[in-house]
Write a protein that holds these residues in place. Structure first.
Motif, PDB file in Angstrom:
ATOM      1  N   CYS A 177      26.281  98.104  78.888  1.00  0.00           N
ATOM      2  CA  CYS A 177      25.876  99.109  79.865  1.00  0.00           C
ATOM      3  C   CYS A 177      24.543  98.721  80.500  1.00  0.00           C
ATOM      4  O   CYS A 177      24.371  98.822  81.721  1.00  0.00           O
ATOM      5  CB  CYS A 177      25.773 100.480  79.189  1.00  0.00           C
ATOM      6  SG  CYS A 177      25.327 101.819  80.298  1.00  0.00           S
ATOM      7  N   SER A 180      25.075  96.069  82.984  1.00  0.00           N
ATOM      8  CA  SER A 180      25.670  96.618  84.199  1.00  0.00           C
ATOM      9  C   SER A 180      24.605  97.243  85.088  1.00  0.00           C
ATOM     10  O   SER A 180      24.589  97.036  86.308  1.00  0.00           O
ATOM     11  CB  SER A 180      26.729  97.664  83.825  1.00  0.00           C
ATOM     12  OG  SER A 180      27.302  98.241  84.976  1.00  0.00           O
ATOM     13  N   ALA A 203      28.047  95.674  89.285  1.00  0.00           N
ATOM     14  CA  ALA A 203      27.937  96.465  88.066  1.00  0.00           C
ATOM     15  C   ALA A 203      29.109  96.177  87.130  1.00  0.00           C
ATOM     16  O   ALA A 203      28.935  96.015  85.907  1.00  0.00           O
ATOM     17  CB  ALA A 203      27.891  97.954  88.401  1.00  0.00           C
ATOM     18  N   LEU A 204      30.305  96.091  87.690  1.00  0.00           N
ATOM     19  CA  LEU A 204      31.486  95.765  86.883  1.00  0.00           C
ATOM     20  C   LEU A 204      31.367  94.376  86.272  1.00  0.00           C
ATOM     21  O   LEU A 204      31.675  94.169  85.093  1.00  0.00           O
ATOM     22  CB  LEU A 204      32.740  95.832  87.749  1.00  0.00           C
ATOM     23  CG  LEU A 204      33.331  97.215  88.028  1.00  0.00           C
ATOM     24  CD1 LEU A 204      34.441  97.111  89.059  1.00  0.00           C
ATOM     25  CD2 LEU A 204      33.862  97.835  86.744  1.00  0.00           C
ATOM     26  N   ALA A 207      29.067  94.311  83.307  1.00  0.00           N
ATOM     27  CA  ALA A 207      29.618  94.915  82.094  1.00  0.00           C
ATOM     28  C   ALA A 207      30.733  94.084  81.485  1.00  0.00           C
ATOM     29  O   ALA A 207      30.899  94.050  80.260  1.00  0.00           O
ATOM     30  CB  ALA A 207      30.131  96.320  82.418  1.00  0.00           C
ATOM     31  N   PRO A 219      32.539 102.494  88.281  1.00  0.00           N
ATOM     32  CA  PRO A 219      31.100 102.687  88.527  1.00  0.00           C
ATOM     33  C   PRO A 219      30.910 103.703  89.653  1.00  0.00           C
ATOM     34  O   PRO A 219      31.601 103.646  90.670  1.00  0.00           O
ATOM     35  CB  PRO A 219      30.619 101.298  88.963  1.00  0.00           C
ATOM     36  CG  PRO A 219      31.709 100.360  88.594  1.00  0.00           C
ATOM     37  CD  PRO A 219      32.972 101.144  88.620  1.00  0.00           C
ATOM     38  N   LEU A 251      26.826 104.489  85.271  1.00  0.00           N
ATOM     39  CA  LEU A 251      27.504 103.273  84.827  1.00  0.00           C
ATOM     40  C   LEU A 251      27.800 103.337  83.335  1.00  0.00           C
ATOM     41  O   LEU A 251      27.158 104.083  82.589  1.00  0.00           O
ATOM     42  CB  LEU A 251      26.654 102.050  85.148  1.00  0.00           C
ATOM     43  CG  LEU A 251      26.238 101.889  86.624  1.00  0.00           C
ATOM     44  CD1 LEU A 251      25.221 100.776  86.770  1.00  0.00           C
ATOM     45  CD2 LEU A 251      27.462 101.633  87.492  1.00  0.00           C
ATOM     46  N   GLY A 253      29.172 100.899  79.752  1.00  0.00           N
ATOM     47  CA  GLY A 253      29.622  99.695  79.081  1.00  0.00           C
ATOM     48  C   GLY A 253      30.684 100.098  78.071  1.00  0.00           C
ATOM     49  O   GLY A 253      30.566 101.144  77.424  1.00  0.00           O
TER      50      GLY A 253
END
Length: 282
Positions: A177, A180, A203-204, A207, A219, A251, A253
């Motif tokens: 997380c 991300s 962000a994806l 993670a 996200p 966001l 994880g």
């Protein structure tokens, strides 16, 4: 890399071994409740007991538990991965178009149970399917019929106490997380005219790059006029994030289905506006 190797925690034992003990503990609960066959339809409970996981949501999917057997009953498409990534040794898949309620009932009644435990509160079972299954299980056959016991909450209460292994998995989810969040903030700060979807993509990547799983939610990147919107999933693909805007990030994880989530807010620019400066000082 094998599943058993990938699942090892700091103590050296495997998740498969822990899941075996979880099933044994649940069977003790079944004995206390005089339940011959337990029907587990909560996806979270199925995963916790066996490691079987799917993002699919077929009708009447269930884990059938006896004192000696573990059987997943679902559509054939879903059970193709059941035996590979879980402790399950048996599965029964129904064809497309086949009645999944009748299929599940047959998988339960093959064990000739006197008492069946059902979860009356699950997110993936419709009232109509529950009533149909109940009717099939309680239909008289000669002089015998099944009695029903509600086992809702039994496994959930067992899950509420986390093992050292589970805490370790959650810490790893927290690290993913954090990765991300770092990737999302970096993309926002260093790339002029990036969009919400650009930030969400990074962000994806942050993670998943470290071995993370797909998360329960996408996200949430909300910039400018979308910043105060709840569960807004970065859909303004063509609208760049502008200088002077606030950006809200929600966001997560996920590691072996254990989640850690965080929310952050950032301001795009070289200095905070007066309203945010006051809040920052507090």
């Amino acid at each position: 890399m094998s599943v058993s190797t990938r699942a090892k925690d700091v103590e050296g034992s495997t998740l498969h071994e822990e899941r075996f003990h979880r099933v044994q503990s649940f069977r003790a609960v079944m004995t206390d409740k005089s339940v011959d066959v337990a029907v587990v339809q909560s996806m979270e409970d199925m995963y916790w007991l066996t490691g079987f996981n799917t993002p699919g949501a077929p009708r009447c999917q269930a884990l059938v538990v006896t004192q000696y057997d573990l059987l997943i009953s679902s559509r054939t498409l879903e059970v193709t991965n059941a035996l590979l990534h879980s402790t399950l040794s048996a599965s029964a898949g129904h064809a497309e178009g086949e009645d999944p309620v009748a299929h599940l009932a047959r998988n339960i009644l093959q064990f000739n149970p006197a008492t069946v435990g059902l979860q009356s509160e699950t997110e993936r079972t419709t009232p109509a399917d529950s009533q149909a299954l109940l009717a099939l299980l309680t239909a008289k056959k000669g002089k015998s019929e099944c009695s029903i016991v509600d086992i809702s909450g039994c496994i959930r209460s067992m899950r509420s106490t986390k093992s050292r292994r589970e805490l370790s998995l959650m810490r790893r989810a927290g690290e993913l997380c954090a990765a991300s969040v770092h990737a999302a903030l970096k993309q926002t700060a260093e790339n002029v005219h990036c969009t919400e979807s650009d930030v969400a993509a990074h962000a994806l990547l942050g993670a998943r790059r470290g071995g993370g799983d797909f998360a329960a939610y996408p996200p949430f990147i909300c910039a400018g006029v979308t910043a105060p919107l709840g569960h807004y999933a970065a859909s303004q693909v063509q609208v760049p994030i502008r200088n002077g805007e606030n950006v809200f990030y929600e966001l997560a994880g996920c590691y072996q289905r254990y989640h850690v989530a965080v929310m952050r807010t950032a301001h795009v620019g070289t200095e905070l506006p007066p309203a945010l400066q006051v809040g920052d000082e507090r």
